[in-house]
Design an enzyme around this catalytic site. Structure first.
Site, short mmCIF file in Angstrom:
data_model
loop_
_atom_site.label_atom_id
_atom_site.label_comp_id
_atom_site.label_asym_id
_atom_site.label_seq_id
_atom_site.Cartn_x
_atom_site.Cartn_y
_atom_site.Cartn_z
N ARG A 161 -59.74 7.93 -62.31
CA ARG A 161 -60.05 6.53 -62.00
C ARG A 161 -58.89 5.64 -62.40
O ARG A 161 -58.62 5.45 -63.60
CB ARG A 161 -61.33 6.08 -62.70
CG ARG A 161 -61.63 4.60 -62.48
CD ARG A 161 -63.08 4.21 -62.75
NE ARG A 161 -63.46 4.27 -64.15
CZ ARG A 161 -64.56 3.71 -64.66
NH1 ARG A 161 -65.39 3.05 -63.86
NH2 ARG A 161 -64.86 3.83 -65.94
N ASP A 208 -68.04 0.34 -73.44
CA ASP A 208 -66.71 0.24 -72.88
C ASP A 208 -66.50 -1.19 -72.41
O ASP A 208 -67.29 -2.08 -72.75
CB ASP A 208 -66.49 1.27 -71.77
CG ASP A 208 -67.38 1.04 -70.55
OD1 ASP A 208 -68.06 0.00 -70.47
OD2 ASP A 208 -67.38 1.92 -69.66
#
Length: 543
Positions: A164, A452
């Site tokens: 990613r 996150d």
């Protein structure tokens, strides 16, 4: 007259083995990507700002009239899974430092989402070190020895890697793109992350029976998907690789993208494997886009925003139905609950929550799901095994019963309220995550949840909205700047501080992104320029 040529300049320090990543050939490829696509990137970011302003001024999102023919044409399908992506029932997500990479590769998951985005603090060391980890992992030459002497090495069987890159809104200030007119700007983080990984590893991945596979974050519409598809075609041609070798899975993690899922699949159809329900960024996107639209758009405590509330059910049901209609995988999201090997009670609660989450996803038709901890792989696999059996996926299960309307995607009614505990938790999570991020750790276990950048974004954006909508907690406290400041002061006074902590800097970032009148679109943009890059200029695009 001297002819000027565009090029990429390295501004960051060159540590051990960085020259294996930042080769002249790789930098030339990055230059070509920027020559061809940097202008379109800026155009798309500018369009984002116009769209956001229109929503802020009262325009409701809707399914596009201009693309009705694409949605109504029944015959087209996406490319589907590449080699090694047929079975994605459990994917483990995480950053790309060497220890975490080896743990993920030894986890027993089917796929490792190697994350240079929300789970990675974008220090220069993390970005290039992450590329080195991936380079070595693909060639099975990665190892790691911890300071206490523990050795980490690969097992015999490892997951398929899907990388990613960072989103379109981010820049990489340790690399500078200088165009043919001698105009310099920070490199696009998306093009850097994708370009280095693809150029260095695509051929090796193909020879090993897999391919260059990517998760695409933060897309907001099908035109951004078209940009990625053109980049893929350009890159395949540049390396002489067969068209369609690249496979992309798009994270549907913004509310505008939820209205264009089918169009996004269509634009990427030659390169597309599926869509993912990026739940945490999706919630953040809703708060961000509708933060000023009145009391109907005010959400309660984060803990009350579960996957079973109306707007989240509509979003995930639509995603599965859309994917399977077009032959694409539907991948579920990440439950934030994580086990604690030192606390059996916490672990038992986490496993119970994850079992329920994955059972619901498998039953809804998802083909796979995310976990953030190796100890959760078995839990998630059990629920998907119970539905899939020996089948690699359930793409053939068409959800013809699903008919989601625009109003259902925006049905934000939730049985819950804003509480003192919810306000305090948001302050604590945002500040403690930022402190971790500033130390270079982008995925942090906080209060037995995996946090996150996306979950921190929810926390600070809820606080901003509650302040500006004059919300009163269930216990009778008005959520004001002064109230939030008092909670921040208490946190800074009481929180344990290890040597080298960054709590004071984290508090400064928190105040900037939470307590100002304006709303920064992403909490990490200014923090990156101020704290992770020496002498950096301001972000080049206010994305």
């Amino acid at each position: 007259m001297t002819t000027r040529h565009s090029h990429i300049e390295i501004l960051g320090d060159l540590d051990d083995r960085y020259d294996e990543i930042l080769t002249p050939e790789a930098l030339h490829f990055l230059t070509r990507l920027h020559d061809t696509f940097a202008g379109r990137r800026h155009d798309r970011l500018s369009a984002r700002m116009h769209e956001r302003k229109a929503i802020d001024n009262g325009r409701d999102l809707r399914f596009l009239d201009s693309t009705t023919a694409i949605r109504e044409e029944p015959t087209w399908r996406v490319a589907g899974p590449g080699p090694g992506l047929e079975d994605r029932r459990v994917e483990i997500t995480g950053p790309t430092d060497r220890k975490m990479a080896i743990n993920a590769l030894n986890s027993g998951a089917k796929v490792w989402l190697a994350d240079l985005e929300d789970a990675t603090s974008p220090t220069w060391q993390n970005i290039i070190g992450g590329q080195l980890s991936l380079f070595d992992a693909i060639r099975r030459q990665i190892d790691f020895t911890s300071p206490d002497g523990k050795e980490y090495r690969l097992g015999e069987t490892t997951p398929t890697i899907v990388m990613r890159p960072r989103g379109w809104h981010l820049v990489e200030k340790h690399l500078r793109y200088v165009d043919s007119a001698d105009i310099a700007s920070p490199a696009s983080a998306s093009l850097v992350d994708f370009g280095l990984y693809f150029f260095l590893n695509a051929t090796e991945l193909i020879e090993r029976g897999a391919g260059p596979y990517f998760y695409l974050p933060k897309l907001e519409n099908h035109l951004e998907a078209r940009l990625w598809d053109d980049i893929f075609t350009f890159s395949e041609n540049a390396l002489g690789i067969e068209h369609g070798t690249i496979r992309a899975t798009v994270l549907i993690e913004t509310i505008p993208a939820a209205f264009e899922m089918e169009e996004i699949l269509y634009e990427l159809r030659d390169h597309c494997a599926g869509l993912n329900a990026g739940r945490w960024d999706y919630i953040f996107s809703i708060i961000k886009n509708f933060r000023s639209r009145g009391s109907n758009f005010v959400l309660p405590d984060r803990a009350k925003i579960t996957m079973t509330v109306p707007f989240m059910r509509a979003y995930t049901e639509l995603l599965v139905a859309t994917c399977h209609k077009r032959g694409a995988h539907a991948i579920g999201g990440m439950s934030a609950f994580i086990p604690n090997r030192r606390d059996p009670e916490v672990t038992a609660r986490a496993l119970e929550q994850v079992h329920a989450d994955k059972k619901r996803e498998a039953g809804d038709g998802f083909d796979g799901t995310w976990v953030a901890h190796p100890d959760l792989v078995t839990t998630a696999r059990e629920e998907f095994d119970a539905v899939l059996g020996e089948a690699p996926n359930q793409v053939e299960r068409l959800r013809d019963d699903v008919h989601v309307t625009a109003s259902e995607l925006l049905d934000l009614r939730i049985d819950g309220s804003v509480t003192n505990a919810g306000v305090s938790a948001n302050v604590s999570i945002a500040v403690r995550y930022l402190e971790s991020w500033l130390r270079g750790v982008g995925a942090a276990a906080i209060d037995n949840l995996m946090e996150d950048a996306a979950t921190a974004e929810i926390s600070r954006s809820q606080l901003w909205q509650w302040i500006h909508r004059d919300v009163t907690t269930e216990e009778g406290n008005r959520v004001t700047r002064a109230y939030v400041e008092s909670l921040l002061d208490s946190l800074l006074k009481d929180v344990p501080r290890a040597e080298g902590n960054r709590f004071d800097d984290a508090a400064a970032v928190f105040r900037e992104v939470t307590l100002r009148d304006d709303f920064p679109t992403f909490l990490t943009i200014s923090a990156y320029s101020r704290y992770l890059v020496d002498g950096a200029e301001a972000a080049d695009v206010a994305a």
